[in-house]
Scaffold this motif. Structure first.
Motif, mmCIF file in Angstrom:
data_model
loop_
_atom_site.group_PDB
_atom_site.id
_atom_site.type_symbol
_atom_site.label_atom_id
_atom_site.label_comp_id
_atom_site.label_asym_id
_atom_site.label_seq_id
_atom_site.Cartn_x
_atom_site.Cartn_y
_atom_site.Cartn_z
ATOM 1 N N VAL A 1 10.064 7.470 17.897
ATOM 2 C CA VAL A 1 9.131 6.394 17.541
ATOM 3 C C VAL A 1 7.690 6.915 17.586
ATOM 4 N N SER A 2 7.396 7.778 18.541
ATOM 5 C CA SER A 2 6.056 8.385 18.599
ATOM 6 C C SER A 2 5.787 9.211 17.349
ATOM 7 N N MET A 3 6.787 9.955 16.889
ATOM 8 C CA MET A 3 6.641 10.740 15.673
ATOM 9 C C MET A 3 6.444 9.827 14.453
ATOM 10 N N LEU A 4 7.177 8.718 14.435
ATOM 11 C CA LEU A 4 7.028 7.738 13.353
ATOM 12 C C LEU A 4 5.608 7.170 13.346
ATOM 13 N N ASN A 5 5.108 6.814 14.521
ATOM 14 C CA ASN A 5 3.737 6.299 14.615
ATOM 15 C C ASN A 5 2.720 7.346 14.182
ATOM 16 N N TYR A 6 2.955 8.590 14.528
ATOM 17 C CA TYR A 6 2.055 9.670 14.095
ATOM 18 C C TYR A 6 2.036 9.732 12.567
ATOM 19 N N ASN A 7 3.214 9.632 11.945
ATOM 20 C CA ASN A 7 3.283 9.628 10.477
ATOM 21 C C ASN A 7 2.468 8.484 9.887
ATOM 22 N N ILE A 8 2.578 7.308 10.481
ATOM 23 C CA ILE A 8 1.867 6.144 9.967
ATOM 24 C C ILE A 8 0.360 6.329 10.109
ATOM 25 N N HIS B 1 -9.257 4.251 9.446
ATOM 26 C CA HIS B 1 -9.392 4.840 10.779
ATOM 27 C C HIS B 1 -8.603 4.009 11.785
ATOM 28 N N ILE B 2 -7.713 4.673 12.509
ATOM 29 C CA ILE B 2 -6.937 4.023 13.564
ATOM 30 C C ILE B 2 -7.395 4.615 14.893
ATOM 31 N N PRO B 3 -7.995 3.809 15.769
ATOM 32 C CA PRO B 3 -8.400 4.324 17.078
ATOM 33 C C PRO B 3 -7.170 4.738 17.890
ATOM 34 N N LEU B 4 -7.360 5.697 18.766
ATOM 35 C CA LEU B 4 -6.264 6.196 19.594
ATOM 36 C C LEU B 4 -5.583 5.071 20.364
ATOM 37 N N SER B 5 -6.344 4.096 20.794
ATOM 38 C CA SER B 5 -5.767 2.981 21.558
ATOM 39 C C SER B 5 -4.864 2.088 20.707
ATOM 40 N N VAL C 1 -2.725 3.339 18.174
ATOM 41 C CA VAL C 1 -1.689 4.144 17.516
ATOM 42 C C VAL C 1 -0.300 3.521 17.637
ATOM 43 N N ALA C 2 -0.014 2.864 18.738
ATOM 44 C CA ALA C 2 1.321 2.294 18.956
ATOM 45 C C ALA C 2 1.546 0.981 18.215
ATOM 46 N N ASN C 3 0.536 0.456 17.537
ATOM 47 C CA ASN C 3 0.677 -0.787 16.776
ATOM 48 C C ASN C 3 1.259 -0.472 15.394
ATOM 49 N N THR C 4 2.512 -0.159 15.375
ATOM 50 C CA THR C 4 3.204 0.364 14.200
ATOM 51 C C THR C 4 2.995 -0.487 12.951
ATOM 52 N N LEU C 5 3.411 -1.727 12.982
ATOM 53 C CA LEU C 5 3.336 -2.566 11.786
ATOM 54 C C LEU C 5 1.906 -2.941 11.423
ATOM 55 N N GLN C 6 1.081 -3.161 12.414
ATOM 56 C CA GLN C 6 -0.326 -3.467 12.150
ATOM 57 C C GLN C 6 -0.995 -2.307 11.415
ATOM 58 N N ASN C 7 -0.695 -1.080 11.825
ATOM 59 C CA ASN C 7 -1.265 0.098 11.169
ATOM 60 C C ASN C 7 -0.734 0.258 9.750
ATOM 61 N N LEU C 8 0.544 0.001 9.574
ATOM 62 C CA LEU C 8 1.134 0.107 8.232
ATOM 63 C C LEU C 8 0.521 -0.934 7.296
ATOM 64 N N LEU C 9 0.299 -2.137 7.813
ATOM 65 C CA LEU C 9 -0.342 -3.176 7.011
ATOM 66 C C LEU C 9 -1.784 -2.801 6.673
ATOM 67 N N ALA C 10 -2.501 -2.227 7.632
ATOM 68 C CA ALA C 10 -3.868 -1.794 7.384
ATOM 69 C C ALA C 10 -3.905 -0.763 6.260
ATOM 70 N N CYS C 11 -2.931 0.128 6.253
ATOM 71 C CA CYS C 11 -2.857 1.123 5.194
ATOM 72 C C CYS C 11 -2.586 0.483 3.839
ATOM 73 N N CYS C 12 -1.646 -0.461 3.809
ATOM 74 C CA CYS C 12 -1.303 -1.127 2.551
ATOM 75 C C CYS C 12 -2.470 -1.925 1.990
ATOM 76 N N ASN C 13 -3.380 -2.354 2.852
ATOM 77 C CA ASN C 13 -4.538 -3.124 2.421
ATOM 78 C C ASN C 13 -5.811 -2.285 2.307
ATOM 79 N N ALA C 14 -5.676 -0.985 2.379
ATOM 80 C CA ALA C 14 -6.845 -0.103 2.314
ATOM 81 C C ALA C 14 -7.551 -0.249 0.968
ATOM 82 N N PRO C 15 -8.885 -0.345 0.982
ATOM 83 C CA PRO C 15 -9.627 -0.464 -0.272
ATOM 84 C C PRO C 15 -9.458 0.751 -1.183
#
Length: 153
Positions: A112-119, A129-133, A135-149
């Motif tokens: 799961v850590s490797m998966l989060n690193y990929n995301i 930009h995903i702050p280090l704190s 990184v473990a917010n898997t779906l939130q980070n994936l959504l942020a990427c999908c909504n990137a300008p």
């Protein structure tokens, strides 16, 4: 035109998985058993991780991005491992992205850590930009990427 096509494909993939912002609810303080709200059934956890890895796989294929860790499936199980000859993580063994029992818990956490690193890496490639704190917010980070300008640039 290619960028716009990539953006559309990623948005459609996000809609397939009904990925949307949400709120994590706190457990009721009146609950007699604190363990009820803190644990999740393995099947639900495995399904969520499985869907997340499928979505990530679709997005990187649409965007043409090579991730630091390779996702692959064997039968019904999803695994992750470093790409051969990678300096990032020398261990070439596959890590499970499913929780079977207590025996594979440590390897599952590494997976799961490797998966989060990929995301987070995917987010980086798309200008998010995903702050280090966070990184473990898997779906939130994936959504942020999908909504990137700048998605797909």
């Amino acid at each position: 035109m290619t960028v716009r096509t990539r953006q559309i494909l990623v948005k459609e993939a996000a809609s397939l998985f009904d990925l949307k912002p949400g709120v994590v609810e706190d457990a009721d303080d009146d609950d007699d058993d604190p363990n009820i709200s803190s644990g999740y059934p393995k099947d639900e956890l495995n399904s969520a991780i499985g869907y997340t890895s499928q979505m990530l796989d679709l997005i990187v294929r649409y965007l043409g991005i090579k991730l630091p860790f390779c996702l692959f499936r064997k039968d019904i199980y999803t695994y992750i491992r470093s790409i051969p000859h990678s300096r990032l993580y020398q261990n070439q063994s596959k890590m499970p992205l499913y929780l079977e029992n207590d025996k594979n818990f440590r390897r599952f956490l590494i997976g799961v850590s490797m998966l989060n690193y990929n995301i987070v890496y995917l987010c980086y490639t798309q200008g998010v930009h995903i702050p280090l704190s966070q990184v473990a917010n898997t779906l939130q980070n994936l959504l942020a990427c999908c909504n990137a300008p700048g998605l797909g640039l």
